[in-house]
Enzyme design. Structure first.
Site, PDB file in Angstrom:
ATOM      1  N   VAL A  96       0.996  -1.294  -0.033  1.00 21.62           N
ATOM      2  CA  VAL A  96      -0.003   0.109  -0.041  1.00 21.62           C
ATOM      3  C   VAL A  96       0.994   1.037  -0.018  1.00 21.62           C
ATOM      4  O   VAL A  96       1.743   1.356   0.907  1.00 21.62           O
ATOM      5  CB  VAL A  96      -0.831   0.030   1.277  1.00 21.62           C
ATOM      6  CG1 VAL A  96      -1.886   1.184   1.134  1.00 21.62           C
ATOM      7  CG2 VAL A  96      -1.771  -1.303   1.415  1.00 21.62           C
ATOM      8  N   CYS A  97       0.587   2.083  -1.061  1.00 22.81           N
ATOM      9  CA  CYS A  97       1.463   3.386  -1.069  1.00 22.81           C
ATOM     10  C   CYS A  97       3.138   3.235  -1.173  1.00 22.81           C
ATOM     11  O   CYS A  97       3.509   2.350  -1.895  1.00 22.81           O
ATOM     12  CB  CYS A  97       1.118   4.371   0.098  1.00 22.81           C
ATOM     13  SG  CYS A  97       1.592   5.947   0.249  1.00 22.81           S
TER      14      CYS A  97
END
Length: 319
Positions: free
Chosen positions: A104-105
């Protein structure tokens, strides 16, 4: 079938992105008919780790659960985070045995350090895409995607895009109905069109001459089986075709045709999963007109034919 999830937490782990993974995979909703996951937050030695918000959290375990998890997820960390060699080795072993590996990210930088992005399509937050490409020149970084799946490798853009990627994985493993119910439970869209550009570019101010397209989009969702043209949609929105096209891209991040096709494919997936309708009937209900058009667009966006998708989904349900 996705049954166990291990989340890696290193120093200064981002609290929201970790929370997204815990909300989707670590919250017990079995009483409402949702899947049950064995969920572990792991740190290199099982000791508490500092979060990006300054407080400490106590994980469930050390790296042990990563060795058997069906999904190994890495929340956002600072791009310069020092990653222990034991962590990198555990991530490589997870990928080698066929587990989903998901960032994520800025968690993509951790996967990059493990060598898992080499030659693969991936993404991260728009602020970091250039740096990710610089550090990992053989990676194929897609700068405008909310999330990217390359085989069993899944990477997402910043913050809320992690929710999009989680719902994509739930949809892929458990079907559209489960993903849609979960999205409703979380009060988020089951699927967002467009890319990161819609969040980078300055939005067009809403004026009486260019009102929001939300009413039109709601109408379209209820009439996906109707053949429509851009000129007809522009007239319904009381705009010229050129103004309508600009407004549509500004508010959705994509073209009217692409948005409509994506929504029709999502409807076709639900119909293939939940009904016994023939492929021709599914094509008609979803607005494709005929099975040839359905097969063309379905294969491009899902990576399988309607017949194969239906058979695969039924195998997962029966398993």
């Amino acid at each position: 079938m996705l049954r166990s999830v291990a989340v890696l937490a290193l120093d200064r782990v981002a609290t929201f992105e970790l929370g997204v993974l815990a909300e989707v995979f670590g919250t017990d909703r079995t009483a409402d008919g949702f899947p049950d996951y064995r969920f572990h937050v792991c740190s290199p030695d099982g000791a508490p780790v500092r979060t990006s918000s300054g407080f400490h959290l106590t994980p469930h375990a050390d790296l042990g659960p990563i060795e058997e998890a069906d999904l190994v997820a890495v929340p956002a960390h600072q791009p310069g985070t020092v990653v222990p060699a034991t962590v990198l080795a555990a991530l490589r072993r997870a990928a080698d045995r066929g587990a989903y590996v998901f960032s994520v990210c800025s968690g993509a930088f951790v996967l990059g350090e493990a060598g898992l992005l080499d030659g693969r399509e991936c993404t991260t937050h728009w602020r970091y895409v250039d740096e990710l490409q610089r550090r990992h020149p053989t990676a194929r970084v897609r700068c405008n995607s909310l999330y990217v799946q390359d085989g069993r490798l899944l990477t997402s853009a910043g913050t809320a895009a992690g929710i999009d990627a989680c719902l994509h994985l739930v949809r892929q493993e458990h079907g559209s109905a489960t993903a849609t119910r979960l999205a409703r439970r979380m009060v988020v869209p089951p699927h967002r069109d467009g890319g990161q550009a819609q969040y980078v570019e300055a939005p067009i101010p809403r004026t009486p001459e260019a009102p929001t397209l939300e009413p039109l989009l709601e109408w379209l969702m209820g009439h996906l089986d109707h053949p429509v043209t851009v000129d007809e949609l522009a007239a319904r929105a009381e705009m010229s075709p050129r103004t309508f096209a600009r407004r549509f891209r500004a508010e959705t991040g994509t073209t009217p045709h692409d948005w409509l096709t994506n929504q029709r494919v999502l409807l076709a997936r639900r119909l293939l999963e939940e009904t016994g309708l023939s492929v021709e009937a599914v094509a008609d209900r979803a607005g494709f007109g005929d099975s040839a058009a359905l097969r063309h667009h379905f294969a491009r966006r899902v990576g399988a034919t309607p017949h194969t998708y239906r058979a695969t989904f039924r195998e997962r349900v029966e398993a």
